[in-house]
Scaffold this motif. Structure first.
Motif, short mmCIF file in Angstrom:
data_model
loop_
_atom_site.label_atom_id
_atom_site.label_comp_id
_atom_site.label_asym_id
_atom_site.label_seq_id
_atom_site.Cartn_x
_atom_site.Cartn_y
_atom_site.Cartn_z
N THR A 22 -36.74 26.93 156.34
CA THR A 22 -37.52 26.84 155.10
C THR A 22 -36.67 27.17 153.87
O THR A 22 -36.72 26.43 152.90
CB THR A 22 -38.75 27.77 155.10
N LEU A 23 -35.89 28.24 153.94
CA LEU A 23 -35.11 28.60 152.74
C LEU A 23 -33.92 27.67 152.54
O LEU A 23 -33.71 27.15 151.44
CB LEU A 23 -34.63 30.05 152.83
N PRO A 25 -33.40 24.58 153.68
CA PRO A 25 -33.78 23.24 153.20
C PRO A 25 -34.08 23.21 151.71
O PRO A 25 -33.72 22.25 151.02
CB PRO A 25 -35.03 22.92 154.02
N LEU A 26 -34.71 24.27 151.20
CA LEU A 26 -35.00 24.29 149.77
C LEU A 26 -33.69 24.33 148.98
O LEU A 26 -33.56 23.71 147.92
CB LEU A 26 -35.90 25.47 149.41
N VAL A 28 -30.93 22.95 150.02
CA VAL A 28 -30.39 21.59 150.10
C VAL A 28 -31.07 20.70 149.06
O VAL A 28 -30.42 19.87 148.41
CB VAL A 28 -30.56 21.01 151.52
N VAL A 29 -32.41 20.90 148.89
CA VAL A 29 -33.12 20.12 147.86
C VAL A 29 -32.49 20.39 146.49
O VAL A 29 -32.22 19.45 145.73
CB VAL A 29 -34.62 20.47 147.85
N SER B 112 -37.74 18.44 152.15
CA SER B 112 -36.64 19.39 152.26
C SER B 112 -36.07 19.38 153.68
O SER B 112 -34.85 19.41 153.85
CB SER B 112 -37.12 20.79 151.87
N LEU B 115 -34.02 16.18 154.15
CA LEU B 115 -32.70 16.27 153.49
C LEU B 115 -31.76 17.17 154.28
O LEU B 115 -30.58 16.86 154.44
CB LEU B 115 -32.86 16.81 152.06
N LEU B 116 -32.30 18.28 154.82
CA LEU B 116 -31.46 19.18 155.63
C LEU B 116 -30.92 18.45 156.85
O LEU B 116 -29.72 18.50 157.13
CB LEU B 116 -32.27 20.40 156.07
#
Lengths: 275, 272
Positions: A22-23, A25-26, A28-29, B112, B115-116
């Motif tokens: 969760t953290l 990926p954010l 990466v966004v 998200s 994208l990861l």
């Protein structure tokens, strides 16, 4: 001391998983939002393009606020009515509210297309009683209707959960002290159901503001929402960087809104909003 | 006042169920158009079972949701036990982390994660196809975990701490005490968390849409791509069958609960 060590041992894998999925990926966004789609170097290009989408963002906020308010107006009487039934009936009605949430929301929205179309079911019924075909689909009203329809259960369930917990003796006391029905409702029941109202509003607002399917199916070219734009950047437009920037904006918007709701709520129990 | 309220409630229930009625009626229609009923037939049901493509997709959905909710239930219960005994500051941090996927819009979670996966898969590992069954499963486990934790934590909090102490005084090892006492006490939370996770997983479209690749697709994602073309009517037949299945399951659960409550009150009055 040993117990604490065990606790750390048991919870660490979970915490690592949540950080990883969760953290990070954010992060990466944010990385995609701050890099140039063509060259991959750091740039503010995507953020500069965001200005173009302000009207769309504003439109999404207006539509989803409208649907949250309509859900409240429609959902409150239902929740109140369910809470006053006998326990067995309450459980049955609760189930009836839950049931639509378990069925494919894509197909249910598609059924609304069939109902609202220019040659659809409602229009053919209306023409029998002599009312000419109304333009219902591809209007803002249709999009808001779709939101209200899909997310009304998310309003009813938390409202019911708070109303049913209200101590009945408080209502009796108010009646004994001379309140009439309207006063009892306005002075006792309504203030005590504020937590339910707030969590219901958030639970309707968040999915409404980020939807793309409802506006694609029920809306027209002038009812594009922020979710549509994001979906298009990823699935058709092939500009994930701009899509990432828009997702960041959407996320911030939702955090600000839930923050405001929590401020009004006052009591922030750990565990958060759950039916 | 009360009567108008009741009429309004009935109307809203009708509003909630109209689209389902439309879909169920469409499943018995010979024509393809949802808006025009031509004549009655069971043909769509026969077609649904003759051509297994839709059933295969339903199978895919079931595989993902059963696996994801199973993993999330075990992983989440263990995590909840740990979080419950952490010191308050760490516990607060853990709960904040748990709440992120709950408050984030689905589309942001989906974007998200996708994208990861693409970033790690394509840029770091050099795979051509970075979205697979496994990425879908990871995404589902991730959004299922908070439901399990938020259902188990309150049960742990309600539990009387002296129960496990008593068990250990009577000679249980901590592990035995967990399986014989704690697990029993928190079971309702685990079960409701697992059911919630399963239904969320089975019904999820938005997150799956962003993280699933071409080689493994779930039913809602495929329905979405169908709805861009004219829809095959056998999908309405499947909807009707699923509707009946869920209705029967829910009514059964309801009856069991009501029966259980009645039994409990009976035994309580008998005890007095």
């Amino acid at each position: 001391m040993k117990k604490r060590n065990n606790a750390v041992l048991l919870s660490t894998p979970y915490l690592l998983w949540m950080v990883a999925f969760t953290l990070i990926p954010l992060g990466v966004v944010a990385y995609y939002a701050l890099t140039d789609p063509a060259t991959g170097v750091f740039s503010f290009r995507n953020l500069k393009e965001l200005g173009m989408y302000l009207p769309v963002l504003w439109q999404s906020i207006v539509y989803s606020l409208a649907s949250a308010v309509i859900c409240l107006i429609l959902g409150y009487p239902v929740a109140y009515c369910i809470a006053q039934c006998r326990p067995a009936t309450q459980k049955f009605l609760y189930m009836l509210v839950m049931l639509p949430m378990c069925m494919s929301f894509l197909l249910r929205t598609l059924a609304w297309v069939g109902l609202l179309q220019d040659t659809g079911i409602l229009n053919s019924l209306l023409s029998r009683i002599g009312i000419g075909p109304l333009k219902m689909i591809r209007t803002p009203g249709a999009v808001i209707l779709g939101m209200v329809y899909n997310y009304l259960p998310y309003m009813i369930l938390p409202l019911y959960a708070t109303i049913v917990k209200i101590d009945h003796r408080l209502i009796e006391a108010a009646e004994d002290l001379g309140c009439n029905g309207v006063q009892v409702f306005g002075r006792v029941v309504l203030p005590l159901s504020v937590p339910g109202i707030l969590s219901g509003m958030t639970m309707v607002f968040v999915p409404s503001v980020s939807t793309f399917y409802i506006s694609q199916k029920l809306g027209g070219t002038d009812t594009v929402l922020i979710g549509d734009v994001i979906e298009r950047q990823f699935k058709q437009g092939n500009n994930p960087n701009l899509g990432a920037a828009l997702s960041l904006v959407l996320m911030l918007l939702v955090f600000v809104c839930t923050g405001i709701m929590n401020c009004f709520g006052g009591d922030s129990e750990e565990g958060g909003v759950i039916v | 006042m009360k009567r108008t309220n009741r009429i309004l409630t009935t109307l809203i229930f009708i509003f909630l169920y109209i689209p389902m009625v439309v879909l169920i009626v469409a499943s018995f229609n010979t024509g393809k158009d949802i808006t025009q009923f031509e004549s009655f037939t069971f043909q769509q049901y026969a077609r649904l079972f003759q051509d297994s493509s839709l059933l295969e997709l339903l199978g895919n959905s079931l595989i993902v949701s059963v696996l994801a909710s199973f993993c999330a239930t075990i992983f989440g219960t263990v995590a909840a036990l740990g979080i419950h005994n952490l010191n308050p500051r760490m516990r607060k941090a853990a709960m904040t982390l748990t709440n992120i996927p709950m408050t984030n819009p689905d589309i942001v979670t989906g974007v998200s994660l996708s994208l990861l996966f693409v970033f790690v898969g394509t840029r770091m590992l050099g795979q051509r196809n970075s979205l697979t069954f496994w990425t879908l499963l990871i995404a589902h486990i991730t959004f299922n975990l908070p439901y399990v934790i938020l259902n188990v934590m309150p049960k742990l909090k309600q539990m009387d701490k002296s129960l496990t102490d008593a068990a250990m005084d009577l000679g249980c090892t901590p592990v035995q005490a967990f399986f014989r006492v704690t697990l029993h006490e928190i079971m309702p939370g685990i079960v409701s968390g697992a059911i919630m996770a399963f239904t969320m997983s089975l019904d999820d479209f938005v997150i799956s849409y962003f993280v699933s690749g071409l080689d493994f697709v779930t039913l809602p994602v495929e329905i979405y791509s169908y709805t861009k073309k004219p829809l095959q009517p056998k999908i309405y037949a499947m909807f009707t069958l699923l509707f009946l299945l869920i209705l029967v399951l829910m009514i059964a659960m309801n009856l069991i609960q009501v029966y259980g409550d009645r039994k409990k009150t009976q035994s309580r009055t008998a005890g007095i």
